[in-house]
Write an enzyme that holds these catalytic residues in place. Structure first.
Site, PDB file in Angstrom:
ATOM      1  N   GLU A 234      -6.075   5.724   1.982  1.00 60.12           N
ATOM      2  CA  GLU A 234      -7.271   6.178   2.722  1.00 60.12           C
ATOM      3  C   GLU A 234      -7.551   7.586   2.237  1.00 60.12           C
ATOM      4  OE1 GLU A 234      -6.782   5.477   6.872  1.00 60.12           O
ATOM      5  OE2 GLU A 234      -7.091   3.355   6.497  1.00 60.12           O
ATOM      6  N   CYS A 268     -11.982  13.273   7.380  1.00 63.32           N
ATOM      7  CA  CYS A 268     -12.460  12.466   6.264  1.00 63.32           C
ATOM      8  C   CYS A 268     -13.796  11.837   6.607  1.00 63.32           C
ATOM      9  CB  CYS A 268     -11.429  11.412   5.897  1.00 63.32           C
ATOM     10  SG  CYS A 268     -11.015  10.357   7.266  1.00 63.32           S
TER      11      CYS A 268
HETATM   12  P1  NAD Z   1      -3.016  15.849   0.255  1.00 57.99           P
HETATM   13  O1  NAD Z   1      -3.357  14.665  -0.574  1.00 57.99           O
HETATM   14  O2  NAD Z   1      -2.834  17.157  -0.421  1.00 57.99           O
HETATM   15  O3  NAD Z   1      -1.630  15.611   1.032  1.00 57.99           O
HETATM   16  C1  NAD Z   1      -1.439  14.468   1.841  1.00 57.99           C
HETATM   17  C2  NAD Z   1       0.046  14.171   1.933  1.00 57.99           C
HETATM   18  O4  NAD Z   1       0.549  13.826   0.634  1.00 57.99           O
HETATM   19  C3  NAD Z   1       0.912  15.312   2.423  1.00 57.99           C
HETATM   20  O5  NAD Z   1       1.890  14.792   3.298  1.00 57.99           O
HETATM   21  C4  NAD Z   1       1.546  15.844   1.138  1.00 57.99           C
HETATM   22  O6  NAD Z   1       2.782  16.475   1.341  1.00 57.99           O
HETATM   23  C5  NAD Z   1       1.730  14.562   0.331  1.00 57.99           C
HETATM   24  N1  NAD Z   1       1.807  14.741  -1.118  1.00 57.99           N
HETATM   25  C6  NAD Z   1       1.304  15.756  -1.877  1.00 57.99           C
HETATM   26  N2  NAD Z   1       1.543  15.504  -3.181  1.00 57.99           N
HETATM   27  C7  NAD Z   1       2.203  14.314  -3.261  1.00 57.99           C
HETATM   28  C8  NAD Z   1       2.693  13.516  -4.338  1.00 57.99           C
HETATM   29  N3  NAD Z   1       2.568  13.893  -5.615  1.00 57.99           N
HETATM   30  N4  NAD Z   1       3.284  12.334  -4.056  1.00 57.99           N
HETATM   31  C9  NAD Z   1       3.401  11.919  -2.764  1.00 57.99           C
HETATM   32  N5  NAD Z   1       2.965  12.643  -1.703  1.00 57.99           N
HETATM   33  C10 NAD Z   1       2.362  13.825  -1.945  1.00 57.99           C
HETATM   34  O7  NAD Z   1      -4.123  15.892   1.397  1.00 57.99           O
HETATM   35  P2  NAD Z   1      -4.321  16.974   2.533  1.00 57.99           P
HETATM   36  O8  NAD Z   1      -4.802  18.241   1.891  1.00 57.99           O
HETATM   37  O9  NAD Z   1      -3.108  17.015   3.401  1.00 57.99           O
HETATM   38  O10 NAD Z   1      -5.522  16.312   3.396  1.00 57.99           O
HETATM   39  C11 NAD Z   1      -6.862  16.421   3.052  1.00 57.99           C
HETATM   40  C12 NAD Z   1      -7.363  15.175   2.324  1.00 57.99           C
HETATM   41  O11 NAD Z   1      -7.054  14.010   3.075  1.00 57.99           O
HETATM   42  C13 NAD Z   1      -8.876  15.158   2.192  1.00 57.99           C
HETATM   43  O12 NAD Z   1      -9.248  14.751   0.896  1.00 57.99           O
HETATM   44  C14 NAD Z   1      -9.323  14.123   3.204  1.00 57.99           C
HETATM   45  O13 NAD Z   1     -10.539  13.517   2.946  1.00 57.99           O
HETATM   46  C15 NAD Z   1      -8.203  13.158   3.168  1.00 57.99           C
HETATM   47  N6  NAD Z   1      -8.157  12.354   4.407  1.00 57.99           N
HETATM   48  C16 NAD Z   1      -8.564  11.045   4.375  1.00 57.99           C
HETATM   49  C17 NAD Z   1      -8.559  10.277   5.534  1.00 57.99           C
HETATM   50  C18 NAD Z   1      -8.986   8.815   5.542  1.00 57.99           C
HETATM   51  O14 NAD Z   1      -8.633   8.105   6.468  1.00 57.99           O
HETATM   52  N7  NAD Z   1      -9.743   8.342   4.557  1.00 57.99           N
HETATM   53  C19 NAD Z   1      -8.134  10.857   6.735  1.00 57.99           C
HETATM   54  C20 NAD Z   1      -7.732  12.182   6.739  1.00 57.99           C
HETATM   55  C21 NAD Z   1      -7.741  12.925   5.554  1.00 57.99           C
END
Ligand code: NAD
Length: 467
Positions: A234, A268
């Site tokens: 997502e 999001c």
């Molecule tokens: P992010 O992708 O930076 O991090 C999300 C999670 O992934 C964190 O727990 C982080 O520690 C982990 N992570 C980071 N690098 C990783 C890797 N290489 N491998 C595995 N895990 C890793 O996102 P964010 O900055 O925490 O959140 C913002 C983003 O999330 C925005 O783009 C937003 O649109 C999206 N979002 C989407 C939804 C949805 O339901 N579509 C909901 C909420 C947020």
């Protein structure tokens, strides 16, 4: 946020000098043992009849509801949103969880016609096994619970890695779960990208990730190269509302401002683009800008706050940079446009609710996810152009149309490129409807509601010859 080898401190985005929590980091080397424990717990849980699993999930949700104030306070302190919004987030996670408990009880074996005599054909669904969940910082309880509840309801165990910026809600869930489920059915681990990566390639059966597109791609590639686990992503959004016509501008303005500014736009599903009919644009943009400019920005603990802090310093810089670039490229700022000064929180990361008018599709602010309290206004002369602008980004999460014309409503439902579509309302989803996106906004099955079954269970075709 500060991290050293073993412990990790979380700072309040409204007052960054204030340390509000500390967690112990999980060593990636310990993951295989934790996953093995989760697998044993899953085997035990799969043997519990589905109706009992649902009853125990509901009892756990009762405890989550009872802990609403404690969880909401932790969310406000770490994520920054107003306390009232944080309470709403807790309660929404409970209502989604209850809906999932109901759905899971109805999912199971389906009888299918046979091609041969005396053969009974069935499609049987089984729990998938051990699920990994990796979640972002904007909804510290809603997103983890959107994964925990279906995983448990369908008979799986789950290893959750919450965001390193907002871990405390997950700490509380872990504590509450102990009274209801076998040991290790829910395992919460703490860390950042390195741990997330190790989890994605561990001996697990499914990965459900919510976060940015870049990390989502990384996880998909890592799973493809290692465990071939089922993946559900997502991701981000660049959500549009098309404003064509209305009898009264008031409800449209209220819905758009609410959907854009809740959680300081760090959702999001936040509306980020207002695509407005040229004939009504002048008055509509003036009213929209006035409403945004009047919003109260401040510490989420204050009962008058409508817009809280921006959770991370990196996110604050991203918002400020995109707005500056938009103005440089020709957008006209009609509200906000920079840091908001909050008298008693001089170091807080507050960004003023912002409206940029005269944005054109070629500008970066028109296509890139801002994830902040910023609305870009694009104008159109006919509905074909409106749809073209709406569908321009690769994202396809949610969208809305304001119109009373049946022909345009039907065209929008058929042609707009997004997983969720709202007519004459903002982009707030229900607790039992499929939630997800297409294009760059998602991959694999949607979560919430009936769609979740395909991620949280495996499918088996059974042929039973009985004569
Ligand atoms: P992010 O992708 O930076 O991090 C999300 C999670 O992934 C964190 O727990 C982080 O520690 C982990 N992570 C980071 N690098 C990783 C890797 N290489 N491998 C595995 N895990 C890793 O996102 P964010 O900055 O925490 O959140 C913002 C983003 O999330 C925005 O783009 C937003 O649109 C999206 N979002 C989407 C939804 C949805 O339901 N579509 C909901 C909420 C947020």
């Amino acid at each position: 946020m500060t991290m050293d080898d073993t412990s990790h401190r979380i700072h309040n985005p409204a007052a960054p000098d204030e340390i509000v929590a500390e967690v112990t980091l999980t060593a990636p080397a310990g993951l295989p043992g934790l996953v093995a424990n989760a697998r044993r717990a899953q085997k035990e849980w799969a043997g519990v009849p589905g109706a009992q699993r649902a009853a125990r999930l509901n009892a756990f949700l009762d405890d989550v509801e009872a802990a609403c104030e404690e969880i909401a306070t932790s969310i406000t302190l770490e994520q920054g949103k107003p306390l009232a919004e944080a309470r709403g987030e807790v309660m929404k996670s409970v209502s989604e969880g209850r809906a999932m408990a109901g759905h899971a009880m109805l999912a199971g074996t389906m009888a299918v016609a046979s091609a041969r005599p005396f053969v009974r054909n069935m499609i049987v669904r089984r729990p998938r096994g051990v699920i990994t969940a990796i979640t972002p910082w904007n909804f510290p309880i809603l997103t983890p619970m959107r994964k925990i509840a279906p995983a448990i309801a369908y008979g799986n165990s789950i290893v959750l890695k919450p965001s390193e910026f907002t871990p405390t809600a997950a700490v509380i869930l872990d504590r509450l779960a102990r009274a209801h489920f076998p040991e290790n059915l829910l395992t919460v681990v703490f860390g950042g990208a390195e741990l997330g990566q190790a989890l994605s390639t561990a001996d697990i059966d499914g990965i459900t990730f919510t976060g940015s597109v870049g990390v989502g791609r990384h996880i998909l590639a890592a799973a493809a190269a290692s465990n071939l686990a089922e993946v559900s992503l997502e991701l981000g959004g660049k959500n549009a509302v098309v404003v064509n016509d209305f009898e009264d501008a008031g409800p449209a303005l209220e819905a758009i401002v609410g959907a854009a500014m809740q959680c300081a736009g760090q959702r999001c599903t936040a509306i980020s683009r207002v695509i407005v009919n040229d004939e009504i644009a002048e008055d509509f943009v003036a009213a929209l800008s006035a409403r945004c400019a009047a919003m109260i920005v401040g510490d989420g603990r204050s009962p008058t706050t409508q817009i809280g802090a921006i959770t991370t310093a990196a996110q604050f810089s991203k918002i400020a940079g995109l707005v500056e670039l938009g103005i440089k490229e020709g957008a006209v700022c009609t509200a906000g446009g920079g840091r908001a000064a909050v008298a008693d929180r001089p170091h807080g990361r507050f960004y003023a609710p912002t409206v940029l008018d005269r944005v054109t599709p070629d500008m970066r602010i028109a296509g890139e996810e801002v994830f902040g309290p910023v609305l870009s206004v694009l104008r159109y002369r006919n509905f074909d152009e409106a749809i073209e602008i709406a569908n321009a980004p690769r994202f396809g999460l949610t969208s809305a149309l304001f119109s009373n014309r049946n022909d345009l409503i039907n065209r929008f439902v058929d042609e707009v490129r997004s997983g969720m579509i709202h007519i004459n309302q903002g982009t707030v989803p229900d607790s039992h409807m499929p939630f997800g996106g297409i294009g760059d906004s998602g991959f694999g099955s949607y979560s919430v509601g009936p769609s979740a079954v395909s991620f949280y269970t495996t499918e088996h075709s059974v042929y039973n010859q009985y004569g």
